[in-house]
Design a protein around this motif. Structure first.
Motif, mmCIF file in Angstrom:
data_model
loop_
_atom_site.group_PDB
_atom_site.id
_atom_site.type_symbol
_atom_site.label_atom_id
_atom_site.label_comp_id
_atom_site.label_asym_id
_atom_site.label_seq_id
_atom_site.Cartn_x
_atom_site.Cartn_y
_atom_site.Cartn_z
ATOM 1 N N GLY A 1 30.559 39.960 30.877
ATOM 2 C CA GLY A 1 30.071 41.058 30.047
ATOM 3 C C GLY A 1 28.935 41.827 30.687
ATOM 4 O O GLY A 1 28.639 42.968 30.305
ATOM 5 N N ASP A 2 28.285 41.220 31.680
ATOM 6 C CA ASP A 2 27.193 41.888 32.396
ATOM 7 C C ASP A 2 27.712 42.952 33.354
ATOM 8 O O ASP A 2 26.942 43.767 33.855
ATOM 9 N N MET A 3 29.005 42.942 33.641
ATOM 10 C CA MET A 3 29.559 43.816 34.657
ATOM 11 C C MET A 3 29.937 45.160 34.048
ATOM 12 O O MET A 3 30.724 45.231 33.114
ATOM 13 N N THR A 4 29.386 46.191 34.586
ATOM 14 C CA THR A 4 29.651 47.543 34.107
ATOM 15 C C THR A 4 30.872 48.120 34.818
ATOM 16 O O THR A 4 31.343 47.584 35.830
ATOM 17 N N ALA A 5 31.359 49.224 34.317
ATOM 18 C CA ALA A 5 32.463 49.932 34.979
ATOM 19 C C ALA A 5 32.040 50.343 36.383
ATOM 20 O O ALA A 5 32.849 50.312 37.318
ATOM 21 N N GLU A 6 30.772 50.705 36.535
ATOM 22 C CA GLU A 6 30.262 51.076 37.864
ATOM 23 C C GLU A 6 30.331 49.888 38.821
ATOM 24 O O GLU A 6 30.708 50.035 39.982
ATOM 25 N N THR A 7 29.987 48.704 38.319
ATOM 26 C CA THR A 7 30.063 47.503 39.151
ATOM 27 C C THR A 7 31.499 47.238 39.565
ATOM 28 O O THR A 7 31.788 46.976 40.731
ATOM 29 N N ARG A 8 32.417 47.331 38.618
ATOM 30 C CA ARG A 8 33.833 47.111 38.934
ATOM 31 C C ARG A 8 34.349 48.139 39.938
ATOM 32 O O ARG A 8 35.206 47.838 40.763
ATOM 33 N N SER A 9 33.817 49.354 39.882
ATOM 34 C CA SER A 9 34.258 50.387 40.834
ATOM 35 C C SER A 9 33.878 50.011 42.261
ATOM 36 O O SER A 9 34.527 50.453 43.210
ATOM 37 N N ARG A 10 32.854 49.192 42.412
ATOM 38 C CA ARG A 10 32.514 48.705 43.757
ATOM 39 C C ARG A 10 33.644 47.845 44.317
ATOM 40 O O ARG A 10 33.872 47.826 45.529
ATOM 41 N N GLY A 11 34.365 47.145 43.442
ATOM 42 C CA GLY A 11 35.519 46.369 43.881
ATOM 43 C C GLY A 11 36.634 47.260 44.389
ATOM 44 O O GLY A 11 37.281 46.966 45.398
ATOM 45 N N THR A 12 36.859 48.370 43.693
ATOM 46 C CA THR A 12 37.873 49.331 44.123
ATOM 47 C C THR A 12 37.526 49.893 45.500
ATOM 48 O O THR A 12 38.380 49.961 46.393
ATOM 49 N N GLU A 13 36.276 50.279 45.683
ATOM 50 C CA GLU A 13 35.848 50.824 46.976
ATOM 51 C C GLU A 13 35.912 49.759 48.069
ATOM 52 O O GLU A 13 36.269 50.041 49.209
ATOM 53 N N PHE A 14 35.578 48.529 47.726
ATOM 54 C CA PHE A 14 35.660 47.425 48.685
ATOM 55 C C PHE A 14 37.107 47.250 49.151
ATOM 56 O O PHE A 14 37.359 47.079 50.345
ATOM 57 N N ALA A 15 38.058 47.300 48.220
ATOM 58 C CA ALA A 15 39.478 47.185 48.588
ATOM 59 C C ALA A 15 39.868 48.293 49.570
ATOM 60 O O ALA A 15 40.530 48.041 50.577
ATOM 61 N N ARG A 16 39.444 49.501 49.287
ATOM 62 C CA ARG A 16 39.758 50.622 50.179
ATOM 63 C C ARG A 16 39.128 50.406 51.564
ATOM 64 O O ARG A 16 39.764 50.688 52.588
ATOM 65 N N HIS A 17 37.899 49.926 51.582
ATOM 66 C CA HIS A 17 37.199 49.646 52.846
ATOM 67 C C HIS A 17 37.969 48.606 53.666
ATOM 68 O O HIS A 17 38.201 48.792 54.869
ATOM 69 N N ILE A 18 38.359 47.528 53.013
ATOM 70 C CA ILE A 18 39.099 46.472 53.706
ATOM 71 C C ILE A 18 40.395 47.027 54.298
ATOM 72 O O ILE A 18 40.739 46.736 55.445
ATOM 73 N N LEU A 19 41.112 47.796 53.520
ATOM 74 C CA LEU A 19 42.377 48.366 53.997
ATOM 75 C C LEU A 19 42.158 49.303 55.170
ATOM 76 O O LEU A 19 42.941 49.290 56.143
ATOM 77 N N ARG A 20 41.089 50.111 55.118
ATOM 78 C CA ARG A 20 40.788 51.000 56.262
ATOM 79 C C ARG A 20 40.452 50.184 57.512
ATOM 80 O O ARG A 20 40.922 50.493 58.618
ATOM 81 N N GLN A 21 39.640 49.152 57.339
ATOM 82 C CA GLN A 21 39.252 48.309 58.477
ATOM 83 C C GLN A 21 40.456 47.598 59.068
ATOM 84 O O GLN A 21 40.579 47.463 60.286
ATOM 85 N N THR A 22 41.342 47.141 58.209
ATOM 86 C CA THR A 22 42.544 46.445 58.680
ATOM 87 C C THR A 22 43.455 47.404 59.459
ATOM 88 O O THR A 22 43.985 47.049 60.506
ATOM 89 N N ALA A 23 43.596 48.612 58.951
ATOM 90 C CA ALA A 23 44.461 49.605 59.598
ATOM 91 C C ALA A 23 43.897 50.095 60.916
ATOM 92 O O ALA A 23 44.637 50.454 61.830
ATOM 93 N N SER A 24 42.555 50.093 61.052
ATOM 94 C CA SER A 24 41.941 50.650 62.247
ATOM 95 C C SER A 24 41.949 49.692 63.430
ATOM 96 O O SER A 24 41.652 50.086 64.545
#
Length: 192
Positions: A168-191
Motif C-alpha cells: 500500500g506504500d507504493m504509489t503509481a509513480e513508484t510502479r512506473s519505475r518498474g515499467t521504465e526499468f523493464a524498458r531499460h533492461i530490454l534496451r540494454q539486452t538489445a544493444s
C-alpha cells in the motif's frame, strides 16, 4: 525473447511482487514471454559445498535432486533472467540466496583454462525492494554484481525501490519505475 523472473520474496503479494508485476507487464506489452518462479514456494536446499557438480563438465550435476535443479534448467533455457528480492538484513532473502548458492552447479570445469558457465553471456538483472534508502541496501547489489561475474553473465540492470514496507506504500509513480526499468533492461539486452 523468453524471460525468466525469480521472485525471492516469501510474500506472494508484497512490495517485490508488486514491482515485479509492473516489470513483467511491460515485458509482455513489448511482446516477450515471461515465466515467473516463486522461489520461496520451491524446495531448495542450501549448497553442500561438496563440489561434485564441478567434476562433470557441460551439464548440471548437483547431487541434490530438489527443485533447484529444475530452476537451474529454466535459467539455462531462458534468454534473460531477472532476480527480484526484498532486502533482508542488507542482502537477498534466504530463499533466493539458497538458489544463488546452488548456481555453483552452472559453473563447469572450475579452475581449469576451459572454465565455463552454462549461462555464459546471458543477460541478468536485479530488482530489490527495501524499507531503507539505497545507501543502506547497496550491499545486495555489490553481492549480485559478483554473482553475475562469477556466472559469466551480462548485468543489464539494477533497480532499488526503497522506503516502502507494505504494498500500500507504493504509489503509481513508484510502479512506473518498474515499467521504465523493464524498458531499460530490454534496451540494454538489445544493444549487446
Amino acid at each position: 525473447m523468453n524471460i525468466l523472473t525469480l521472485l525471492g520474496s516469501p510474500r506472494a503479494k508484497g512490495n517485490t511482487a508488486t514491482m515485479l508485476e509492473a516489470v513483467e507487464s511491460e515485458f509482455r506489452k513489448q511482446g516477450h514471454g515471461v515465466r515467473r518462479i516463486h522461489v520461496a514456494r520451491k524446495r531448495i536446499g542450501g549448497c553442500l559445498g561438496c563440489n561434485a557438480c564441478r567434476k562433470v563438465p557441460d551439464r548440471i550435476a548437483c547431487v541434490q535432486q530438489d527443485d533447484a535443479v529444475e530452476v537451474l534448467r529454466e535459467m539455462i533455457d531462458a534468454d534473460m533472467i531477472l532476480f527480484a528480492t526484498p532486502v533482508y538484513y542488507w542482502g537477498m532473502t534466504a530463499q533466493l540466496k539458497a538458489l544463488v548458492d546452488r548456481t555453483n552447479a552452472l559453473i563447469t570445469r572450475y579452475g581449469e583454462p576451459e572454465q565455463n558457465s552454462l549461462v555464459r553471456g546471458k543477460p541478468v538483472a536485479l530488482l530489490a525492494t527495501g524499507g531503507g534508502i539505497y545507501e543502506n541496501n547497496k550491499l545486495v547489489f555489490a553481492a549480485f554484481q559478483k554473482t553475475a561475474a562469477a556466472l559469466q553473465t551480462r548485468l543489464v540492470g539494477e533497480l532499488h525501490i526503497g522506503e516502502c514496507t507494505e504494498p500500500g506504500d507504493m504509489t503509481a509513480e513508484t510502479r512506473s519505475r518498474g515499467t521504465e526499468f523493464a524498458r531499460h533492461i530490454l534496451r540494454q539486452t538489445a544493444s549487446n
